[in-house]
Design an enzyme around this catalytic site. Structure first.
Site, mmCIF file in Angstrom:
data_model
loop_
_atom_site.group_PDB
_atom_site.id
_atom_site.type_symbol
_atom_site.label_atom_id
_atom_site.label_comp_id
_atom_site.label_asym_id
_atom_site.label_seq_id
_atom_site.Cartn_x
_atom_site.Cartn_y
_atom_site.Cartn_z
ATOM 1 C CG HIS A 73 48.724 13.450 48.601
ATOM 2 N ND1 HIS A 73 47.862 14.359 48.023
ATOM 3 C CD2 HIS A 73 49.816 14.153 48.937
ATOM 4 C CE1 HIS A 73 48.407 15.560 48.018
ATOM 5 N NE2 HIS A 73 49.610 15.462 48.560
ATOM 6 C CG HIS A 105 53.399 16.756 44.602
ATOM 7 N ND1 HIS A 105 52.192 16.078 44.449
ATOM 8 C CD2 HIS A 105 53.481 17.078 45.921
ATOM 9 C CE1 HIS A 105 51.582 15.993 45.635
ATOM 10 N NE2 HIS A 105 52.339 16.583 46.532
ATOM 11 C CG HIS A 108 54.015 17.049 55.664
ATOM 12 N ND1 HIS A 108 52.680 17.383 55.535
ATOM 13 C CD2 HIS A 108 54.494 16.974 54.388
ATOM 14 C CE1 HIS A 108 52.359 17.489 54.260
ATOM 15 N NE2 HIS A 108 53.437 17.258 53.539
ATOM 16 C CD GLU A 131 50.415 18.672 50.822
ATOM 17 O OE1 GLU A 131 51.385 18.674 50.037
ATOM 18 O OE2 GLU A 131 50.063 17.663 51.467
#
Length: 290
Positions: A12, A59, A197, A244
């Site tokens: 996402h 977030h 990441h 995640e």
């Protein structure tokens, strides 16, 4: 009764949403990524669910460091796109399904999972980018997402975060909750976030394609063993934000095979691409087999 017929897994990345919103999807950098979702958009039209349970992480929009629930389910009738510092994304509001969401909360809490019930929140790119990728671009004024969505937020931002095993077990509990809902509904469950990441520190920009693809292999073929992978492996191999991926295990835990209710799901689509704003993008669609 309601039934889960498919699970979807996708990254996402916020820059994906920006590329769509700013008309950059045909640019050389972005074109290969969006081509990987052409199948998915058509699949979504051909296999339109009545409801999507969308597992994502907030977030710092709905929740701040002042209060971070480990697991939170949205039970509202609708959710507005969040302003993440540069204005809300130009996408339609998200329509919820309060009846099923409230039933899931009741059932899952009675199965000894502590959920935070959220009756009002805005939803950020963690939820709207997967919708855009799977459903295509929508007019924010006249358009609408194709079905109601139940937001299911997981804390993967502030440690301690839930283990992969806990997330996998939660997926099983969600399946039992859905199957006990007394209405004929076709339900999809989506796990979002990841893949490898890292956004800060000495390893900023880390991408581990080999580990990512092995994760996809194991998610398809040996999810029960994959659920046992400890946090340290995610962080070491996939970067600090690679954690995640435990959210994908919630969606996988909701499938029939790992609940002793049917055969392994059918792989309808698999896609992997790097880079997308210094992030690896992974995507799977798994269909239940009757």
């Amino acid at each position: 009764m309601a039934r889960i017929t498919a699970s979807v897994y996708t990254s996402h990345v916020p820059a994906i949403g920006a590329a769509m919103d700013l008309g950059k999807t045909k640019e050389d950098y972005w074109k290969p990524l969006f081509a990987g979702y052409d199948f998915s958009k058509q699949w979504m039209k051909d296999n339109k669910p009545d409801v999507v349970i969308l597992v994502f992480n907030d977030h710092a929009t709905a929740f701040s460091l002042d209060m971070i629930p480990t697991f939170a389910i949205g039970t509202a009738a609708e959710y507005q796109p969040a302003d993440e510092g540069w204005g809300p994304r130009p996408v339609p509001k998200v329509v919820g399904h309060p009846e099923l969401a409230s039933h899931i909360a009741q059932s899952v809490i009675q199965q000894d999972f502590d959920l935070t019930i959220v009756n009002k929140m805005d939803v950020d790119h963690g939820l709207t980018v997967p919708l855009s990728l799977m459903c295509g671009e929508q007019d924010p004024k006249s358009g609408a997402w194709p079905c109601p969505v139940i937001p299911f937020a997981v804390n993967v931002v502030q440690y301690p975060v839930p283990s992969g095993q806990r997330c996998f077990n939660l997926g099983r509990a969600i399946r039992r909750a859905v199957e006990s809902f007394d209405e004929d509904l076709n339900v999809h469950i989506w796990g979002t976030g990841g893949m490898s990441h890292q956004l800060q520190g000495a390893r900023a920009g880390l991408i581990n394609s080999a580990w990512d693809n092995k994760f996809l292999d194991r998610l398809i073929a040996e999810p029960t063993e994959l659920a046992k992978v400890p946090h340290i492996e995610y962080v070491r191999e996939a970067g600090s934000e690679g954690i995640e991926l435990v959210m994908w295990l919630i969606a996988r835990g909701a499938m029939a095979d790992v609940n002793g209710e049917g055969p392994a799901p059918r792989l309808a689509h698999r896609f992997f691409h790097v880079p997308a704003s210094n992030t690896a993008v992974g995507h799977l669609i798994l269909e239940e087999q009757n």
